[in-house]
Design a protein around this motif. Structure first.
Motif, short mmCIF file in Angstrom:
data_model
loop_
_atom_site.label_atom_id
_atom_site.label_comp_id
_atom_site.label_asym_id
_atom_site.label_seq_id
_atom_site.Cartn_x
_atom_site.Cartn_y
_atom_site.Cartn_z
N GLN A 282 0.83 -1.20 0.00
CA GLN A 282 0.00 0.00 0.00
C GLN A 282 0.87 1.26 0.00
N ALA A 283 1.91 1.27 0.82
CA ALA A 283 2.82 2.42 0.86
C ALA A 283 3.53 2.60 -0.47
N GLN A 284 3.94 1.49 -1.09
CA GLN A 284 4.62 1.57 -2.37
C GLN A 284 3.70 2.12 -3.46
N GLN A 285 2.42 1.77 -3.39
CA GLN A 285 1.47 2.30 -4.36
C GLN A 285 1.38 3.82 -4.27
N LEU A 286 1.36 4.33 -3.04
CA LEU A 286 1.33 5.78 -2.86
C LEU A 286 2.60 6.44 -3.41
N LEU A 287 3.76 5.82 -3.13
CA LEU A 287 5.02 6.37 -3.65
C LEU A 287 5.04 6.35 -5.18
N ALA A 288 4.49 5.30 -5.77
CA ALA A 288 4.46 5.22 -7.24
C ALA A 288 3.58 6.31 -7.82
N GLU A 289 2.47 6.63 -7.15
CA GLU A 289 1.60 7.69 -7.65
C GLU A 289 2.30 9.05 -7.55
N VAL A 290 3.02 9.28 -6.45
CA VAL A 290 3.78 10.53 -6.31
C VAL A 290 4.86 10.60 -7.38
N ALA A 291 5.57 9.49 -7.60
CA ALA A 291 6.64 9.47 -8.59
C ALA A 291 6.12 9.73 -9.99
N ALA A 292 4.96 9.15 -10.31
CA ALA A 292 4.38 9.36 -11.65
C ALA A 292 4.04 10.83 -11.86
N GLY A 293 3.50 11.48 -10.83
CA GLY A 293 3.21 12.91 -10.95
C GLY A 293 4.47 13.74 -11.09
N ASP A 294 5.49 13.41 -10.31
CA ASP A 294 6.75 14.15 -10.39
C ASP A 294 7.43 13.96 -11.74
N LEU A 295 7.36 12.73 -12.28
CA LEU A 295 7.97 12.47 -13.58
C LEU A 295 7.23 13.23 -14.68
N ALA A 296 5.92 13.30 -14.57
CA ALA A 296 5.16 14.06 -15.56
C ALA A 296 5.58 15.53 -15.55
N ALA A 297 5.86 16.07 -14.36
CA ALA A 297 6.29 17.46 -14.27
C ALA A 297 7.73 17.65 -14.73
N ALA A 298 8.59 16.66 -14.48
CA ALA A 298 10.01 16.78 -14.83
C ALA A 298 10.29 16.42 -16.28
N GLY A 299 9.35 15.69 -16.91
CA GLY A 299 9.56 15.25 -18.28
C GLY A 299 10.14 13.87 -18.32
N ASP A 300 9.99 13.21 -19.46
CA ASP A 300 10.52 11.86 -19.65
C ASP A 300 11.22 11.81 -21.00
N PRO A 301 12.57 11.83 -21.01
CA PRO A 301 13.49 11.70 -19.88
C PRO A 301 13.50 12.94 -19.00
N PRO A 302 13.83 12.77 -17.71
CA PRO A 302 13.70 13.87 -16.76
C PRO A 302 14.75 14.95 -16.98
N ARG A 303 14.30 16.19 -16.79
CA ARG A 303 15.21 17.34 -16.86
C ARG A 303 15.98 17.47 -15.55
N ILE A 304 17.26 17.71 -15.65
CA ILE A 304 18.11 17.80 -14.46
C ILE A 304 17.68 18.95 -13.58
N ALA A 305 17.32 20.08 -14.18
CA ALA A 305 16.91 21.24 -13.39
C ALA A 305 15.67 20.91 -12.56
N ALA A 306 14.73 20.16 -13.14
CA ALA A 306 13.53 19.79 -12.40
C ALA A 306 13.85 18.81 -11.28
N LEU A 307 14.79 17.90 -11.52
CA LEU A 307 15.19 16.96 -10.48
C LEU A 307 15.82 17.68 -9.31
N ARG A 308 16.63 18.69 -9.60
CA ARG A 308 17.33 19.42 -8.54
C ARG A 308 16.37 20.20 -7.65
N GLN A 309 15.18 20.48 -8.12
CA GLN A 309 14.21 21.22 -7.32
C GLN A 309 13.51 20.33 -6.29
N LEU A 310 13.65 19.02 -6.42
CA LEU A 310 12.99 18.10 -5.51
C LEU A 310 13.89 17.76 -4.32
N PRO A 311 13.30 17.49 -3.14
CA PRO A 311 14.10 16.97 -2.03
C PRO A 311 14.73 15.64 -2.42
#
Length: 247
Positions: free
Chosen positions: A146-175
Motif C-alpha cells: 500500500q505504501a509503495q502504491q502511494l510512492l508510485a503515484e507521487v513518482a508518476a506525478g513528479d515524472l510528468a512534471a520533470a519530463g521523460d526523460p527527466p530534466r536535471i533542473a527539475a530533479l534538482r528542485q525536488l528533495p
C-alpha cells in the motif's frame, strides 16, 4: 526452455525470466483467435513468507517488502496468485485427500539456494518462537504494498512534471528522497536491466546535486546499463556508451 544463468547472474532469476517469457508467448488452440490473457500461478503462503524474508535479508525497499502481489500485469498477460493465503501443508493435505500425486522439484532440497535454507531452517525457527507467522507476515507485506502504491503515484506525478526523460533542473528542485523516488520510478520504466543498486542510486543523487554547470558530466552505472547526461536531461542506455561532454 534453456534457463541457464549467465556468469554472475542468479540461476533462480534466470529460471523466473524464462518462465515468464514462455507464459507471455502462450497461444491457445489454433481454432481460438486470441492469445492467452490470464495465467494463474501456484505461489502459496510459504512462498510469500520466504519472499519477504529474502527481501529483508537483502535490505530491500518497499517494492521488495511488498513481496508477491496477488495480481500483476507483465508482457500484456495478467498473472493471478489465488493461493497466497494457503500454506504448502494445506495444499499437500488437500492433494492427499483427493488422492492426487505431485512432483517435488529436486532443487528444493539444495542448500546452496538461500530460499531453501530459509524454508528448512529460518521459517521453522520463527514458528517455534512466534507460532504461525503466515498471516502476520502477509499483513506486513500488504502494508508495504500500500505504501509503495502511494510512492508510485507521487513518482508518476513528479515524472510528468520533470519530463521523460527527466530534466536535471527539475530533479534538482525536488528533495533528495523524492528525487530518488522519481528516479527509481523512471528507471523501472526502462526495464529490469535498468534497476540500480542502492550504491548506484546514491552516486546518481550526489551527481545530480553537484550538477550546477553546463559542462558537468554525468555517466554512472545503473543496473546493467548507465545513466548519462544528454544536454539538459538524463538518459539511460542499456549498453553504456562512452562518456562524452554535455551539450
Amino acid at each position: 526452455v534453456d534457463a541457464r544463468a549467465a556468469p554472475g547472474d542468479s540461476p533462480e532469476d534466470a529460471a523466473r525470466q524464462a518462465r515468464y517469457a514462455v507464459f507471455g508467448a502462450l497461444r491457445p488452440e489454433p481454432s481460438l483467435p486470441a492469445p492467452v490473457r490470464c495465467v494463474a500461478l501456484a505461489h502459496h503462503a510459504d512462498d510469500q513468507v520466504e519472499t519477504l524474508l529474502l527481501a529483508l535479508s537483502r535490505g530491500a525497499g518497499l517494492p521488495g517488502l511488498a513481496a508477491m502481489p496477488a495480481r500483476m500485469v507483465r508482457g500484456g498477460v495478467v498473472f493471478h496468485r489465488p493461493l497466497l493465503a494457503v500454506t504448502a501443508a494445506q495444499i499437500r493435505d488437500w492433494l492427499r485427500a483427493q488422492q492426487l500425486p505431485w512432483i517435488e522439484d529436486p532443487s528444493n532440497g539444495d542448500a546452496r539456494y538461500t530460499r531453501n535454507r530459509i524454508r528448512a531452517e529460518v521459517l521453522p525457527a520463527l514458528e517455534r518462537a512466534f507460532g504461525p507467522v503466515h498471516a502476520t507476515f502477509a499483513r506486513s507485506a500488504a502494508h508495504a504494498a500500500q505504501a509503495q502504491q502511494l510512492l508510485a503515484e507521487v513518482a508518476a506525478g513528479d515524472l510528468a512534471a520533470a519530463g521523460d526523460p527527466p530534466r536535471i533542473a527539475a530533479l534538482r528542485q525536488l528533495p533528495r528522497a523524492r528525487r530518488a523516488n522519481l528516479l527509481r520510478h523512471w528507471l523501472a520504466g526502462q526495464g529490469d536491466a535498468a534497476r540500480p543498486s542502492a550504491v548506484q542510486m546514491e552516486a546518481l543523487l550526489d551527481q545530480i546535486e553537484a550538477c550546477r554547470t553546463r559542462g558537468h558530466r554525468i555517466h554512472l552505472k545503473a543496473g546493467r546499463g548507465a545513466v548519462q547526461r544528454d544536454g539538459e536531461v538524463l538518459r539511460w542506455y542499456n549498453c553504456p556508451p562512452l562518456p562524452k561532454a554535455s551539450r
